[in-house]
Scaffold this motif. Sequence first.
Motif, PDB file in Angstrom:
ATOM      1  N   ILE A  83       0.841  -1.200   0.000  1.00  0.00           N
ATOM      2  CA  ILE A  83       0.000   0.000   0.000  1.00  0.00           C
ATOM      3  C   ILE A  83       0.873   1.247   0.000  1.00  0.00           C
ATOM      4  O   ILE A  83       0.634   2.214  -0.723  1.00  0.00           O
ATOM      5  CB  ILE A  83      -0.896   0.016   1.265  1.00  0.00           C
ATOM      6  N   GLY A  84       1.932   1.200   0.822  1.00  0.00           N
ATOM      7  CA  GLY A  84       2.826   2.346   0.923  1.00  0.00           C
ATOM      8  C   GLY A  84       3.482   2.657  -0.409  1.00  0.00           C
ATOM      9  O   GLY A  84       3.525   3.806  -0.847  1.00  0.00           O
ATOM     10  N   PHE A  85       3.968   1.621  -1.093  1.00  0.00           N
ATOM     11  CA  PHE A  85       4.620   1.861  -2.386  1.00  0.00           C
ATOM     12  C   PHE A  85       3.618   2.382  -3.407  1.00  0.00           C
ATOM     13  O   PHE A  85       3.938   3.257  -4.214  1.00  0.00           O
ATOM     14  CB  PHE A  85       5.290   0.588  -2.890  1.00  0.00           C
ATOM     15  N   LEU A  86       2.379   1.855  -3.352  1.00  0.00           N
ATOM     16  CA  LEU A  86       1.342   2.380  -4.247  1.00  0.00           C
ATOM     17  C   LEU A  86       1.118   3.859  -3.960  1.00  0.00           C
ATOM     18  O   LEU A  86       1.044   4.673  -4.875  1.00  0.00           O
ATOM     19  CB  LEU A  86       0.043   1.602  -4.056  1.00  0.00           C
ATOM     20  N   GLY A  87       1.047   4.186  -2.670  1.00  0.00           N
ATOM     21  CA  GLY A  87       0.816   5.570  -2.283  1.00  0.00           C
ATOM     22  C   GLY A  87       1.927   6.479  -2.765  1.00  0.00           C
ATOM     23  O   GLY A  87       1.694   7.607  -3.185  1.00  0.00           O
ATOM     24  N   LEU A  88       3.156   5.971  -2.731  1.00  0.00           N
ATOM     25  CA  LEU A  88       4.293   6.774  -3.191  1.00  0.00           C
ATOM     26  C   LEU A  88       4.275   6.900  -4.705  1.00  0.00           C
ATOM     27  O   LEU A  88       4.688   7.910  -5.264  1.00  0.00           O
ATOM     28  CB  LEU A  88       5.604   6.117  -2.753  1.00  0.00           C
ATOM     29  N   MET A 117      -4.809  10.479  -8.318  1.00  0.00           N
ATOM     30  CA  MET A 117      -5.656   9.965  -7.248  1.00  0.00           C
ATOM     31  C   MET A 117      -6.821  10.912  -7.007  1.00  0.00           C
ATOM     32  O   MET A 117      -7.947  10.474  -6.737  1.00  0.00           O
ATOM     33  CB  MET A 117      -4.844   9.792  -5.971  1.00  0.00           C
ATOM     34  N   ALA A 118      -6.551  12.224  -7.147  1.00  0.00           N
ATOM     35  CA  ALA A 118      -7.619  13.201  -6.975  1.00  0.00           C
ATOM     36  C   ALA A 118      -8.723  12.957  -8.006  1.00  0.00           C
ATOM     37  O   ALA A 118      -9.912  12.942  -7.670  1.00  0.00           O
ATOM     38  CB  ALA A 118      -7.051  14.608  -7.118  1.00  0.00           C
ATOM     39  N   LEU A 119      -8.314  12.742  -9.259  1.00  0.00           N
ATOM     40  CA  LEU A 119      -9.301  12.497 -10.311  1.00  0.00           C
ATOM     41  C   LEU A 119     -10.106  11.240 -10.000  1.00  0.00           C
ATOM     42  O   LEU A 119     -11.341  11.231 -10.120  1.00  0.00           O
ATOM     43  CB  LEU A 119      -8.596  12.348 -11.671  1.00  0.00           C
ATOM     44  N   ILE A 120      -9.401  10.173  -9.584  1.00  0.00           N
ATOM     45  CA  ILE A 120     -10.089   8.910  -9.301  1.00  0.00           C
ATOM     46  C   ILE A 120     -11.079   9.096  -8.151  1.00  0.00           C
ATOM     47  O   ILE A 120     -12.242   8.691  -8.227  1.00  0.00           O
ATOM     48  CB  ILE A 120      -9.064   7.805  -8.957  1.00  0.00           C
ATOM     49  N   LEU A 121     -10.630   9.755  -7.078  1.00  0.00           N
ATOM     50  CA  LEU A 121     -11.516   9.951  -5.926  1.00  0.00           C
ATOM     51  C   LEU A 121     -12.724  10.802  -6.298  1.00  0.00           C
ATOM     52  O   LEU A 121     -13.832  10.562  -5.838  1.00  0.00           O
ATOM     53  CB  LEU A 121     -10.745  10.597  -4.776  1.00  0.00           C
ATOM     54  N   MET A 122     -12.491  11.823  -7.136  1.00  0.00           N
ATOM     55  CA  MET A 122     -13.609  12.659  -7.563  1.00  0.00           C
ATOM     56  C   MET A 122     -14.621  11.826  -8.333  1.00  0.00           C
ATOM     57  O   MET A 122     -15.837  11.925  -8.125  1.00  0.00           O
ATOM     58  CB  MET A 122     -13.108  13.807  -8.445  1.00  0.00           C
ATOM     59  N   PHE A 123     -14.083  10.967  -9.209  1.00  0.00           N
ATOM     60  CA  PHE A 123     -14.962  10.130 -10.017  1.00  0.00           C
ATOM     61  C   PHE A 123     -15.765   9.200  -9.107  1.00  0.00           C
ATOM     62  O   PHE A 123     -16.988   9.083  -9.227  1.00  0.00           O
ATOM     63  CB  PHE A 123     -14.135   9.318 -11.016  1.00  0.00           C
ATOM     64  N   GLY A 160       2.840  11.294   1.776  1.00  0.00           N
ATOM     65  CA  GLY A 160       3.566  11.612   3.005  1.00  0.00           C
ATOM     66  C   GLY A 160       3.507  10.462   3.992  1.00  0.00           C
ATOM     67  O   GLY A 160       4.526  10.053   4.554  1.00  0.00           O
ATOM     68  N   ALA A 161       2.297   9.899   4.172  1.00  0.00           N
ATOM     69  CA  ALA A 161       2.149   8.789   5.104  1.00  0.00           C
ATOM     70  C   ALA A 161       2.968   7.597   4.628  1.00  0.00           C
ATOM     71  O   ALA A 161       3.630   6.932   5.426  1.00  0.00           O
ATOM     72  CB  ALA A 161       0.681   8.399   5.221  1.00  0.00           C
ATOM     73  N   ALA A 162       2.943   7.352   3.320  1.00  0.00           N
ATOM     74  CA  ALA A 162       3.689   6.203   2.793  1.00  0.00           C
ATOM     75  C   ALA A 162       5.169   6.335   3.105  1.00  0.00           C
ATOM     76  O   ALA A 162       5.811   5.389   3.576  1.00  0.00           O
ATOM     77  CB  ALA A 162       3.473   6.093   1.290  1.00  0.00           C
ATOM     78  N   SER A 163       5.732   7.529   2.889  1.00  0.00           N
ATOM     79  CA  SER A 163       7.169   7.644   3.151  1.00  0.00           C
ATOM     80  C   SER A 163       7.451   7.623   4.651  1.00  0.00           C
ATOM     81  O   SER A 163       8.454   7.067   5.092  1.00  0.00           O
ATOM     82  CB  SER A 163       7.753   8.892   2.488  1.00  0.00           C
ATOM     83  N   LEU A 164       6.537   8.202   5.445  1.00  0.00           N
ATOM     84  CA  LEU A 164       6.755   8.171   6.893  1.00  0.00           C
ATOM     85  C   LEU A 164       6.687   6.753   7.446  1.00  0.00           C
ATOM     86  O   LEU A 164       7.403   6.412   8.377  1.00  0.00           O
ATOM     87  CB  LEU A 164       5.730   9.060   7.612  1.00  0.00           C
ATOM     88  N   ILE A 165       5.815   5.924   6.863  1.00  0.00           N
ATOM     89  CA  ILE A 165       5.756   4.520   7.298  1.00  0.00           C
ATOM     90  C   ILE A 165       7.105   3.858   7.074  1.00  0.00           C
ATOM     91  O   ILE A 165       7.642   3.172   7.945  1.00  0.00           O
ATOM     92  CB  ILE A 165       4.661   3.756   6.517  1.00  0.00           C
TER      93      ILE A 165
END
Lengths: 327, 565
Positions: free
Chosen positions: A141-146, A153-159, A205-210
């Motif tokens: 998940i972290g690597f995906l997030g990075l 992701m904004a476009l996908i979430l909006m959709f 940010g969370a992905a890299s902090l993890i």
Amino acid sequence: MGRFIIRRLLGMIPFIFLVSVTVFLLIKLTPGDFVSNYAASLAASGETVDDAMLESMRARYGLDQPVIVQYWDWISGVMQGDFGYSFQWQQPVISLIGERIGLTLVLSVSTLLLTWAVALPIGVYSAVRRYSFGDYFFTMIGFLGLAIPGFLMALILMFVGVSVFHTDVGGLFSPAYVNAPWGWDRVVDLAKHLWVPMVILGTSGAASLIRIMRANLLDQLHQPYVDTARAKGLSEITLLIRYPIRVALNPFVSTLGFVLPQLVSGSVIISIVLNLPTAGPLLLQALLGQDQYLAGAFLLLLCSLTVFGTLLSDILLALLDPRIRYQ
Amino acid sequence: MDIDVNAHRPILDIRDLSTHFQLGQITLKAVEKVSFTLHRGQTLCIVGESGSGKSITARSILQLVGHPGRITNGQILYAPDPSTEPVDIAKLSSRGSEIRGVRGREIAMVFQEPMTSLSPIHRIGWQIAEALVAHGLMNKKAALARATDLLRQVEIPNPEEAAQRYPFEFSGGMRQRAMIAMALACNPKVLIADEPTTALDVTTQAEILRLIRKLQVENGLAVLFITHDMGVVAQIADDVLVMYRGEVVEHAPVEQLFSHPINPYTIRLLEAARKLGMAAPPARAYVPPGPVMLEVRDVSLIYPAQASMFRKTKAQAAALKGVSFDLHEGESLGIVGESGSGKTTLGNCLIRVLRPSTGEVRYRNREGETSNLANASREDLKAAHREIRMIFQDPFASLNPRMTVEQCIGEPLLVNGLLRGRDLRLRVRSLLGMVGLPPDVASRYPHAFSGGQRQRIVIARALALDPRLIIADEATSALDVTLRGQILDLLLELQPKLGLSFIFISHDLGVIRYFCNRVIVMHRGAIVEIGETETICTNPSQPYTKALLAAVPEAEPARRNLLVA
């Protein structure tokens, strides 16, 4: 400690002065000025441009003065709290950026808190249960997030938001509240809209902090002092929280210094995609249109935030780690 | 022997203990079928070289062996008093509450490295009090008060103030005292000490050993003491367990083990310890001094006062104070002292890794020209560095893991543009032969070698440029005692062949005595005494030297010089 903070605050003054000079020079280095930009856009729309009118505009805005004079006019105003006048918007800069900076801070701080709240426990879990299913899952998940760009992701979430939840996901307010005065309802409305940009901005940010937390904690978990604590008869969870996690927090806190400005300036594209009334899009426009006082005010504020964030993280570090305090 | 007559049942009875490490397909048998008993008031020493499984045995008793290690077989029977039925610790879960009730409360442990074994970010007082609170014996306030008492018991001056301090503000010896106070907090019945004095100076070691003995007598502790130092064993042990490659090879009362060892490994260990001991005859005959090659005059190094971010300024510190001596050709000069005495700093000043604040280091080179290395030009310094080479302490850290042995040894020749290609390969092979390694190891990487072999590679690299002077900084300290003797013998053998001089920096008087013609005793950055090694070791004139000599543990149980004092 008090001496240290005062010294650091005093040290910020010459630094921010240098920043202001650099910022102003950088803006002035681009060829042309606001007026020539304005003329070009008028010409593009087929209107005739009168040279005499442009000259009078220059004179009115003070753009015909030498750079050093313009800088002095600007910076002496800033020191009295007057950030100048936006040519594009025909408004004082302060009224333009006031709410935007405020909303940017709200968004940034809540994103930062979300990032920490997510990254800290997951990072600890990943380190303690290294190579377990959960570790691999969160690592993926972290690597995906990075790897996924924020705007995508904004476009996908909006959709997803529109097609599945039938909610309005753009902006920070519902249309009814955009220009409404501040009140309880408006705050609730803001909270409803805030989560989408928070998730999007916080993911990388969370992905890299993890990853950072996991690596830090793995370094600490097998330190001899952890064995000492275990040999005292402490339970695993107590000793984990009291010793290795405490020590592993140091680099975590250091991230505060660079996460803060990153959250403010790194979100330009996402803010444009999501139509957020934050600082990023306005800054971009100001830079494109050579709206020098507006751009200058933004950049100065961003740099101040960086310096301030670093100071904050240094103070936190000193509170957390006696070795830093006493050296 | 201090065995209590009422104690029929030992406090710890370990039977057939095996601890294995599962590394992929390979099973590493770190501890294999080890059995022994420990009685109340007794001191049992486990002795062996690095990798013999002595630490893992100790850790197994508290279930502190980390993943992938696991107790695979055997019993650890613990009987807090003779009348109760023993508990088998090996059967307890390593995370359960039963084992936690034993850790610290019943059986406490002291670790080797007092710096890293204490938490860097908690106050000493709290770290001691924590165990009392964790076991529900006291509330926090009472526990902190007891921590201060304990600090007083372990003879830390000003205990109220010391409890408020952090470990990095303590010296090594103070930290180890704090560590012992921590272990004793809950009045445990067994103390396991894993190499507790290995990282300390001899004088500090003697103090800590005395302290442990005093506390043992006061509290009737059973002590399991792990060490690699036969001298320490001779001083403190009642019984001795010798381990080799995970197995017990000999188990005997200390007098018997030293007078009539049976196992060949024990015999080797004892021979090596005695060879480097203070009672042994010196290894070398007196050599008449050649011409002076290095004149050190009044060298000082002062670190200026430093501003600190949170505290007031640090005062200036003198690391070296007016050091003067001569080194003759063909001589081996020892520099001995405790940590912080400035011996390494002095070595670094001689080759100008550090620049002395004042004084001269006059070096006469092969052609007979003299230059002052303290302010020589870059070219002069580079030329001198070809003739003066260094050997460092840690053979693991001083070889680049990504370079083959051939590249490591050949590098100085290549960098100085002296040899290349086939000539270089031949030279590397002859150097390997000199240090007793077969020529076919040249293409391998350092990780393929043991500590002793690596130190041979490091020596070969130092010899590559055909130097005249080798400065060896604790060159044998990281090695086991049998290897230590071998490396010293190798250097002794090479010295006349290659016409070498040595400056040998060490904290170990036994090594110095074995290897050096003359010795400099240093204390707090200044020379205390300088003279022929034999004279200084048998008839020292300075009180500091006497104290240093008196603190060296003798490898003879019949002569317990440390604990009587």
